[in-house]
Structure formats: structure tokens, C-alpha cells
Write a protein that holds these residues in place. Structure first.
Motif, PDB file in Angstrom:
ATOM      1  N   UNK A 148       5.049   1.241   5.779  1.00 25.81           N
ATOM      2  CA  UNK A 148       3.944   0.074   5.809  1.00 25.81           C
ATOM      3  C   UNK A 148       4.124  -0.792   4.730  1.00 25.81           C
ATOM      4  N   UNK A 149       3.863  -2.097   4.857  1.00 29.66           N
ATOM      5  CA  UNK A 149       4.111  -3.045   3.767  1.00 29.66           C
ATOM      6  C   UNK A 149       2.766  -3.575   3.475  1.00 29.66           C
ATOM      7  N   UNK A 150       1.614  -3.001   4.260  1.00 28.76           N
ATOM      8  CA  UNK A 150       0.267  -3.412   4.260  1.00 28.76           C
ATOM      9  C   UNK A 150      -0.337  -3.499   2.896  1.00 28.76           C
ATOM     10  N   UNK A 151      -0.304  -2.396   2.132  1.00 32.90           N
ATOM     11  CA  UNK A 151      -0.616  -2.537   0.669  1.00 32.90           C
ATOM     12  C   UNK A 151      -0.446  -3.595   0.022  1.00 32.90           C
ATOM     13  N   UNK A 152       0.501  -4.042   0.291  1.00 31.30           N
ATOM     14  CA  UNK A 152       0.838  -5.389  -0.666  1.00 31.30           C
ATOM     15  C   UNK A 152      -0.029  -6.688  -0.287  1.00 31.30           C
ATOM     16  N   UNK A 153      -0.669  -6.507   0.938  1.00 30.01           N
ATOM     17  CA  UNK A 153      -1.665  -7.613   1.160  1.00 30.01           C
ATOM     18  C   UNK A 153      -2.938  -7.463   0.696  1.00 30.01           C
ATOM     19  N   UNK A 154      -2.966  -6.516  -0.278  1.00 25.12           N
ATOM     20  CA  UNK A 154      -4.275  -6.105  -1.044  1.00 25.12           C
ATOM     21  C   UNK A 154      -4.407  -7.322  -1.835  1.00 25.12           C
ATOM     22  N   UNK A 155      -3.368  -7.858  -2.356  1.00 25.10           N
ATOM     23  CA  UNK A 155      -3.210  -9.161  -3.201  1.00 25.10           C
ATOM     24  C   UNK A 155      -3.613 -10.213  -2.602  1.00 25.10           C
ATOM     25  N   UNK A 156      -3.609 -10.277  -1.170  1.00 31.53           N
ATOM     26  CA  UNK A 156      -4.314 -11.408  -0.609  1.00 31.53           C
ATOM     27  C   UNK A 156      -5.773 -11.350  -0.446  1.00 31.53           C
ATOM     28  N   UNK A 157      -6.128 -10.137   0.028  1.00 34.66           N
ATOM     29  CA  UNK A 157      -7.479  -9.816  -0.050  1.00 34.66           C
ATOM     30  C   UNK A 157      -8.322 -10.270  -1.278  1.00 34.66           C
ATOM     31  N   UNK A 158      -7.851  -9.804  -2.566  1.00 35.86           N
ATOM     32  CA  UNK A 158      -8.397  -9.860  -3.745  1.00 35.86           C
ATOM     33  C   UNK A 158      -8.275 -11.364  -4.034  1.00 35.86           C
ATOM     34  N   UNK A 176      -7.980  -6.891 -13.359  1.00 34.61           N
ATOM     35  CA  UNK A 176      -7.900  -5.607 -13.220  1.00 34.61           C
ATOM     36  C   UNK A 176      -6.941  -5.491 -11.834  1.00 34.61           C
ATOM     37  N   UNK A 177      -7.431  -6.461 -10.899  1.00 35.15           N
ATOM     38  CA  UNK A 177      -7.180  -6.456  -9.165  1.00 35.15           C
ATOM     39  C   UNK A 177      -5.670  -7.051  -9.318  1.00 35.15           C
ATOM     40  N   UNK A 178      -5.362  -7.965 -10.498  1.00 37.97           N
ATOM     41  CA  UNK A 178      -4.180  -8.682 -10.240  1.00 37.97           C
ATOM     42  C   UNK A 178      -3.049  -7.706 -10.613  1.00 37.97           C
ATOM     43  N   UNK A 179      -3.419  -6.837 -11.793  1.00 36.64           N
ATOM     44  CA  UNK A 179      -2.629  -5.916 -12.419  1.00 36.64           C
ATOM     45  C   UNK A 179      -2.409  -4.778 -11.295  1.00 36.64           C
ATOM     46  N   UNK A 180      -3.208  -4.429 -10.669  1.00 36.53           N
ATOM     47  CA  UNK A 180      -3.111  -3.221  -9.585  1.00 36.53           C
ATOM     48  C   UNK A 180      -2.111  -3.853  -8.488  1.00 36.53           C
ATOM     49  N   UNK A 181      -2.373  -5.098  -8.122  1.00 33.80           N
ATOM     50  CA  UNK A 181      -1.493  -5.727  -6.885  1.00 33.80           C
ATOM     51  C   UNK A 181      -0.026  -5.544  -7.456  1.00 33.80           C
ATOM     52  N   UNK A 182       0.295  -5.886  -8.686  1.00 32.11           N
ATOM     53  CA  UNK A 182       1.572  -6.017  -9.505  1.00 32.11           C
ATOM     54  C   UNK A 182       2.054  -4.775  -9.412  1.00 32.11           C
ATOM     55  N   UNK A 183       1.206  -3.812  -9.579  1.00 27.57           N
ATOM     56  CA  UNK A 183       1.789  -2.315  -9.709  1.00 27.57           C
ATOM     57  C   UNK A 183       2.270  -2.061  -8.066  1.00 27.57           C
ATOM     58  N   UNK A 184       1.419  -2.260  -7.135  1.00 28.80           N
ATOM     59  CA  UNK A 184       1.879  -1.921  -5.850  1.00 28.80           C
ATOM     60  C   UNK A 184       3.270  -2.732  -5.453  1.00 28.80           C
ATOM     61  N   UNK A 185       3.130  -3.861  -5.969  1.00 28.40           N
ATOM     62  CA  UNK A 185       4.384  -4.709  -5.456  1.00 28.40           C
ATOM     63  C   UNK A 185       5.636  -4.249  -6.196  1.00 28.40           C
ATOM     64  N   UNK A 186       5.321  -3.764  -7.324  1.00 26.40           N
ATOM     65  CA  UNK A 186       6.374  -3.070  -8.465  1.00 26.40           C
ATOM     66  C   UNK A 186       7.134  -1.623  -7.453  1.00 26.40           C
ATOM     67  N   UNK A 187       6.090  -1.005  -7.117  1.00 28.58           N
ATOM     68  CA  UNK A 187       6.297   0.152  -6.399  1.00 28.58           C
ATOM     69  C   UNK A 187       7.476  -0.116  -5.274  1.00 28.58           C
ATOM     70  N   UNK A 188       7.120  -1.125  -4.249  1.00 23.38           N
ATOM     71  CA  UNK A 188       7.933  -1.419  -3.182  1.00 23.38           C
ATOM     72  C   UNK A 188       9.279  -2.273  -3.897  1.00 23.38           C
ATOM     73  N   UNK A 189       9.181  -2.873  -5.002  1.00 18.36           N
ATOM     74  CA  UNK A 189      10.357  -3.360  -5.408  1.00 18.36           C
ATOM     75  C   UNK A 189      11.340  -2.003  -5.873  1.00 18.36           C
ATOM     76  N   UNK A 190      10.617  -1.031  -6.667  1.00 16.86           N
ATOM     77  CA  UNK A 190      11.299   0.017  -6.974  1.00 16.86           C
ATOM     78  C   UNK A 190      11.840   0.638  -5.743  1.00 16.86           C
ATOM     79  N   UNK A 191      11.551   0.570  -4.671  1.00 23.42           N
ATOM     80  CA  UNK A 191      12.199   1.235  -3.616  1.00 23.42           C
ATOM     81  C   UNK A 191      13.315   0.427  -3.137  1.00 23.42           C
TER      82      UNK A 191
END
Ligand code: UDP
Ligand code: MG
Length: 305
Positions: free
Chosen positions: A223-233, A271-286
Motif C-alpha cells: 500500500x502507498x496509503x501511508x504516504x498520504x499522511x502528508x496530505x492529511x497533515x 515534526x509531522x513534515x519530517x515524519x512524512x519525509x521519512x515515510x516517503x524516504x522508506x518508499x524511495x528506498x524500496x
């Protein structure tokens, strides 16, 4: 040989269990008159697992072995076993006998009736603690929702038709997640309930950290849904900004209160911005690891033909 059952058994530091598992599984299958081969995949063990596999092969030529050049993880070991398997159907089970071999004939019978995936479903989660049970429950609730796969009760104990195995082997991902991918490929399925036996010897390789890593990697595989956390924040902090602006205009200026409020909101937004960056980074890593095109595993030794 069109009834041949291959049993894939990943083994990491299981020197105490390999021979026990080999003879237990072989006894059940011989008793049920099912032609079989056992494929042990030594996942870069640091103990005498490989030597134990060689001894099991000497005792029973239906035992084959593959050894990784280092530890690559259980899911990759399972896929290596699937790639080696020659059976018309292939079962996957743990080396510690927590998946009861006595279930195999019943699973094979369901396969002969035309079911293409026979899932071992946990009736009782064995000796797991309350916290573990809670975490597992939460993990499956999240992944069923995000990945739209019902995996709540599933386990890695399965028997699959050759078609299913070939479909799994055709998947291109480098980071394989066996349980999720068998749900993804579909096919006609049946379930058999089993009680998780207690581990006889050796110890579980799962720490809380490795389970958490497994959970994150499973969710992000489907799922790519966790990246949408950025939109929510983003929406949330935009709303806070608008309301704050209006209040500022209407209520007026009170230096201390405003400053603290703005400071806290600013830090929270960062903090929320950095968290979302981390999540996007995880997907980028994949994406990055996939783009390297490295193999899923490297085999250093094999026995049996
Ligand atoms: N395993 C593996 N590679 C690993 C960790 C585990 O091949 O890096 C194997 C292990 O030898 C066993 C199975 O996966 O056959 C399940 O592991 P374990 O019993 O530690 O997990 P649990 O039953 O606690 O979920
Ligand atoms: Mg176990």
C-alpha cells in the motif's frame, strides 16, 4: 511423479531441529503414501545447520539442501526453496515443528480435490504473550485494511499447487513477502486449522524490533496509503493556520499566549513534515533497491539432486 509433494523448510540456526524435522515430516508422508522431497534452505546459519542438513540427506536421499552465503531472511529462504522445488504441489513449513507435519496429508488431500492454495490457519497462537497477541492483531487489522488482503489468521504454513508456485516465482519484486504475495496471487483456497505447537529446541529468531520491521515492510509492500499522511497533515495545519489568522484578526494580540501557541504549532508541523519525509524516504528506498536489480539471495552450497 505427478503427485510429488515438495516440502520447503527454511532453517536459520536450527542445528537441533533439522534432523528431527526431516524424520518427522518424512515419517508422516511415507505413512500416507505421498511421494515427497524435503528442501531445507539454510539461511546463512552460524551454527551446524548445514552439517545437520548433510546428515539428513545421508539418512534420506529425498532430503535436498541449499545454503545461503549469508542470512537473507525467512521469506527469501522460502522463495529459494520454491525455486528449487520440483513437486506438483509444494508445502512450506517451519523447521521448529511448530507447524504440525501431521496436517500435511489432509492438506494434500484438499489439493487433490482441486484446491490450489491450502492455508494453515492458526487456531491457537501457542506460547505467545498477551502483548505479542495484541501487536499481531493490530498488525493484521492494519494490513488487511491497507493492503485489502485478509491475512488476520494466515500463517506461513501452506500447501500450494504448481501453478501458484510458478505465479509467485514470476513476481519481480526483490523484497519478497511470502504471506502477502500468496494472498495477492489469489487462486482457489481452502483452510485447515492447526494448533501452533511449542518449539522443541532452539529459539525464536523474532525480536520485537524485527517484528516491527517486518510489519512496516509488509504494509509498504502492499500500500502507498501511508504516504498520504502528508496530505492529511498538510490539510490539518493549513486549517490551523487559517483559524489562527482569523482569531488573530478578531481576538487581537496577546504576546505570550500567541507566541507559545505559534511555537508549539510550528514545531508540530515541522515534526509531522519530517515524519512524512521519512515515510516517503522508506518508499524511495524500496524503489532504489528494486532499481539496483540485485538478486534476492545468493546460494553458496547445495546438496541432493
Ligand atoms: N528463519 C529463517 N531465517 C531467519 C529467521 C527464521 O529461515 O532469518 C526460519 C526458522 O529457522 C524457522 C522459521 O523461519 O524455520 C520460523 O522462525 P522462528 O521459529 O524463529 O519464528 P516464529 O515461529 O517465532 O514466528
Ligand atoms: Mg517458530
Amino acid at each position: 511423479m505427478d503427485r510429488l509433494l515438495s516440502v520447503v523448510i527454511p532453517a536459520f540456526n536450527e542445528e537441533a531441529m533439522v534432523e528431527k524435522a526431516a524424520s518427522a515430516v518424512a515419517a508422516v508422508l511415507r505413512g500416507a503414501d505421498i511421494p515427497y522431497e524435503l528442501i531445507f534452505v539454510d539461511d546463512g546459519s552460524r551454527d551446524g545447520t548445514w552439517e545437520a542438513i548433510l546428515r539428513a540427506h545421508e539418512a534420506d536421499k529425498c532430503v535436498r539442501g541449499v545454503s545461503f552465503s549469508r542470512n537473507f531472511g525467512k521469506d527469501r529462504a522460502v522463495f529459494a526453496g520454491l525455486a528449487k522445488a520440483r513437486g506438483a504441489c509444494v508445502a512450506v513449513m517451519d523447521c521448529d515443528l511448530q507447524h504440525p507435519p501431521a496436517m500435511l496429508p489432509e492438506m494434500a488431500a484438499l489439493w487433490e480435490q482441486g484446491f490450489e492454495v491450502v492455508e494453515g490457519v492458526k487456531r491457537d497462537r501457542g506460547e505467545e504473550s498477551g502483548l505479542h497477541r495484541l501487536c499481531a492483531g493490530a498488525f493484521y487489522a492494519v494490513i488487511s485494511r491497507l493492503a485489502k488482503l485478509d491475512m488476520k489468521r494466515s500463517s506461513d504454513f501452506k500447501l500450494m499447487d504448481r501453478k501458484v508456485v510458478d505465479a509467485l516465482l514470476a513476481l519481480p519484486e526483490e523484497d519478497v513477502f511470502f504471506r502477502g504475495l500468496t494472498a495477492f496471487v489469489g487462486f482457489r483456497r481452502a483452510e485447515v486449522a492447526f494448533d501452533v505447537a511449542q518449539r522443541e529446541a532452539g529459539e525464536s529468531k523474532w525480536s520485537f524490533r524485527s517484528l516491527a520491521r517486518y510489519a512496516v515492510s509488509s504494509v509498504t509492500a502492499f500500500s502507498a496509503a501511508p504516504m498520504q499522511l502528508a496530505t492529511v497533515f498538510g490539510a490539518l495545519f493549513a486549517a490551523v493556520a487559517v483559524v489562527t489568522g482569523i482569531l488573530y484578526a478578531v481576538v487581537g494580540y496577546d504576546a505570550d499566549g500567541w507566541l507559545v501557541f505559534l511555537g508549539v504549532m510550528g514545531l508540530l508541523a515541522a515534526a509531522c513534515g519530517l515524519l512524512c519525509l521519512g515515510i516517503a524516504g522508506y518508499y524511495l528506498g524500496r524503489v532504489f533497491r528494486q532499481s539496483l536489480g540485485r538478486p534476492r539471495y545468493i546460494i553458496s552450497r547445495e546438496c541432493g539432486d
